[in-house]
Design an enzyme around this catalytic site. Structure first.
Site, PDB file in Angstrom:
ATOM      1  CB  SER A 131      -0.852  -0.025   1.265  1.00  0.00           C
ATOM      2  OG  SER A 131      -1.449   1.218   1.496  1.00  0.00           O
ATOM      3  CE1 TYR A 155      -3.857  -2.559   5.863  1.00  0.00           C
ATOM      4  CE2 TYR A 155      -3.273  -0.307   5.271  1.00  0.00           C
ATOM      5  CZ  TYR A 155      -3.632  -1.587   4.900  1.00  0.00           C
ATOM      6  OH  TYR A 155      -3.752  -1.911   3.561  1.00  0.00           O
ATOM      7  CE  LYS A 159      -1.335  -4.109   3.322  1.00  0.00           C
ATOM      8  NZ  LYS A 159      -1.719  -5.472   2.926  1.00  0.00           N
TER       9      LYS A 159
END
Ligand code: NAD
Ligand code: WQD
Length: 345
Positions: A131, A155, A159
């Site tokens: 992302s 989050y 990643k």
């Protein structure tokens, strides 16, 4: 392609999710056979008959968790996939702040479990859903793959942890071929109106929120801040049509035939759109009124983010083809035909 390669299987984790489901169609169209695994924690089994209707094929689906090592072992043994596309993960930023352990366990440990099963089965081709969140608040836009990576929430940290894990693997064993695709803002739906984004509860992301206002499920859009350093003061993002995005995955998979190592690639259009511009484009495409009110900034948001997509073009021969009009028209067709998402029928 060799004759016996004509139906190469690709294990798609998170295959009933928003992006994974569209990827299954794109894989099928490119001559691959998707095999799906999903624990349905954020998607519906009702995706499966829609995929069958659109592809004319019934794809193999395993309901299960990627942390279930026995299940993974049996899937790899039964199908001997040529590659894996790894979409499975939790993705709500706010939730990750409230429940960082659950996010780490699901996203990072889930990926470790998958990589372990791949290594045991000798499957070393992977396309991973990363992302643009790994760029944090960028120093410069457009953002190139060489930009510094930093995170602003758990989050994003997941990643980044996974990217580091993949880099270490590729450095230790040159047989790994890993495309690490950094998505900007995926949006829109399959042009048939039969597959699309169906978030649980109140949408976190702008596009599904706008769609639900347009279809009458919510009274108005809250615009989070109009005092950013952007042309109209609202946040600017790079909205990429989900079909362009998944076609980029198939291009990455093809690229892995000739490339090895850890290969980070941005998937974006290269253009930014503000909240108010996207709202206006959606209103025009849908013919619906989309009332809005300006609210305070959302904590953690950045002013502007869009991709430098030149590496994707040079390396994968891929670039986004669909414009914002198609993006909104396709999102609206999906929302209008399925006002309650997959629960509409
Ligand atoms: P999604 O929630 O629709 O799909 C993810 C799927 O994974 C869901 O169907 C869920 O049930 C499944 N899943 C989650 N944890 C699992 C587990 N442990 N085992 C098995 N299945 C599990 O989300 P999406 O938008 O399709 O996102 C797919 C991937 O792309 C995610 O990894 C996400 O972080 C990443 N991504 C998404 C966006 C975005 O804006 N949608 C942007 C950048 C990256
Ligand atoms: C876009 C713009 C908001 C909702 C998030 C994740 C990121 C990635 C994609 C997975 C911003 C504004 C939004 C609303 C609004 N996901 N907005 N009203 O924040 O770029 O990225 O999703 O990797 O990690 O952080 O996307 O769609 O939430 O917001 O005004 O109701 O719309 O402030 O400017 P974002 P978004």
């Amino acid at each position: 392609m060799k004759a016996n390669d004509s139906k190469r299987k690709v294990l798609v984790t998170g295959g009933t999710g928003y992006i994974g489901s569209h990827a299954c169609l794109s894989l099928h169209e490119a001559g691959f056979e998707p095999v799906l695994i999903d624990n349905l924690c954020n998607s519906s089994r009702r995706v499966l008959p829609r995929l069958q209707e659109l592809s004319g094929q019934s794809f193999t689906f395993y309901e299960g968790d990627i942390r279930d090592r026995e299940l993974l072992r049996s899937i790899f043994a039964a199908h001997q996939p040529w590659a894996v596309m790894h979409f499975a993960g939790l993705k709500a930023v706010g939730e990750s702040v409230a429940e960082p352990e659950r996010y780490h366990a699901n996203n990072v440990e889930g990926t470790e479990s998958l990589l372990q099963a791949m290594a045991e089965a000798g499957v070393q081709r992977l396309v991973f859903s990363s992302s643009a969140t790994v760029y944090g608040d960028p120093d410069l836009v457009p953002i190139a793959e060489s930009a510094p990576r930093r995170t602003t929430n758990p989050y994003g940290q997941n990643k980044l942890d996974i990217e580091h894990m993949l880099e270490r693997l590729a450095a230790a064993d040159e047989r790994w071929r890993i495309a690490c695709l950094r998505y900007f803002n995926p949006a829109g739906a399959h042009a048939s109106g039969r597959l699309g984004e169906d978030p649980n509860g109140i949408p976190n992301n702008l596009m599904p929120y706008i769609s639900q206002v347009a279809v009458g499920r919510r009274p108005q859009l809250d615009v989070f801040g109009d005092d950013y350093d952007t042309p109209d003061g609202t946040g600017v993002r790079d909205y990429i049509h989900v079909m362009d995005l998944v076609e980029g995955h198939v291009a990455a998979l093809e690229h892995l035939q000739q490339a090895n190592g850890f290969i980070p690639v941005n998937l974006g259009t290269g253009a930014g759109l503000s909240v108010l511009e996207l709202r206006a484009a959606f209103a025009a495409a849908s013919g619906q009124d989309i009332p809005y009110r300006i609210q305070p900034r959302r904590p953690g948001d950045i002013a502007a983010s869009w991709a430098d997509p030149s590496r994707a073009k040079a390396l994968l021969g891929w670039q986004a083809k669909r414009n914002v009009r198609e993006l909104c028209a396709d999102a609206w067709r999906w929302q209008h035909n399925n006002p309650q998402g997959y629960d509409s029928e």
